[in-house]
Design an enzyme around this catalytic site. Structure first.
Site, short mmCIF file in Angstrom:
data_model
loop_
_atom_site.label_atom_id
_atom_site.label_comp_id
_atom_site.label_asym_id
_atom_site.label_seq_id
_atom_site.Cartn_x
_atom_site.Cartn_y
_atom_site.Cartn_z
CG PHE A 108 -0.25 0.18 2.53
CD1 PHE A 108 -0.14 1.44 3.11
CD2 PHE A 108 0.31 -0.90 3.20
CE1 PHE A 108 0.52 1.61 4.33
CE2 PHE A 108 0.95 -0.75 4.42
CZ PHE A 108 1.07 0.51 4.98
CB CYS A 109 1.70 3.97 -1.51
SG CYS A 109 0.68 3.99 -3.00
#
Length: 167
Positions: A103-104
């Site tokens: 994720f980011c």
């Protein structure tokens, strides 16, 4: 003469097995049995800054920071070789034996980590959380790690306002 191109009959199909939902990530955070890989630069991971669309700074509880740019030759946009990718993975928090979620902020940097792990390294149990921290931070009931204090948050907001206002 103009080239005539035959119409395609291709029908794309989304493979949902490669995508982690917020509900699935919530369960993975609670169980602690997965590797949650934050692909963002360290300042985001450490809660020192946030994406403009995110409500809160910080990261997912239990996440490890592995920046997406590790997969590129230094100073370039050239993806490393498969052998170099294996070396990078060997000295990283990546654990191919565990379910993994990359994720980011909104899935763009995380997609590089997902691609490296899934397509280059052949890890079968890796997913992309496209909603990432922007989606996660919208829900005040979800836990955060590395979240700044109220004073730090006010300072971050003030700096952001100054940067937008006095470009």
């Amino acid at each position: 003469a103009p080239v005539k191109v035959a119409a395609s009959r291709f029908e794309p199909k989304l493979d949902n097995s490669l995508i982690a939902t917020k509900e699935e990530v919530t369960q993975r955070v609670k169980s602690g049995d997965s590797v949650l890989i934050d692909a963002r630069p360290a300042a985001f991971f450490n809660g020192e800054t946030r994406a403009p669309a995110a409500k809160e700074a910080g990261t997912l509880p239990g996440a490890v920071n592995f920046q997406h740019d590790k997969w590129f030759a230094p100073g370039s946009s050239t993806f490393v070789s498969a052998e170099q990718a294996r070396q990078i993975a060997a000295s990283s928090p990546i654990d191919p034996a565990k379910e993994t979620v990359s994720f980011c902020n909104t899935g763009h940097w995380a997609s590089t980590n997902w691609f490296a792990m899934s397509e280059v390294l052949g890890q079968k149990n890796v997913k992309l959380y496209a909603g990432s921290m922007v989606e996660w931070s919208q829900d005040a009931g979800l836990p955060m790690a590395n979240a700044p204090s109220r004073a730090e948050r006010l300072l971050q907001d003030a700096k952001s306002w100054v940067a937008k206002t006095f470009k």
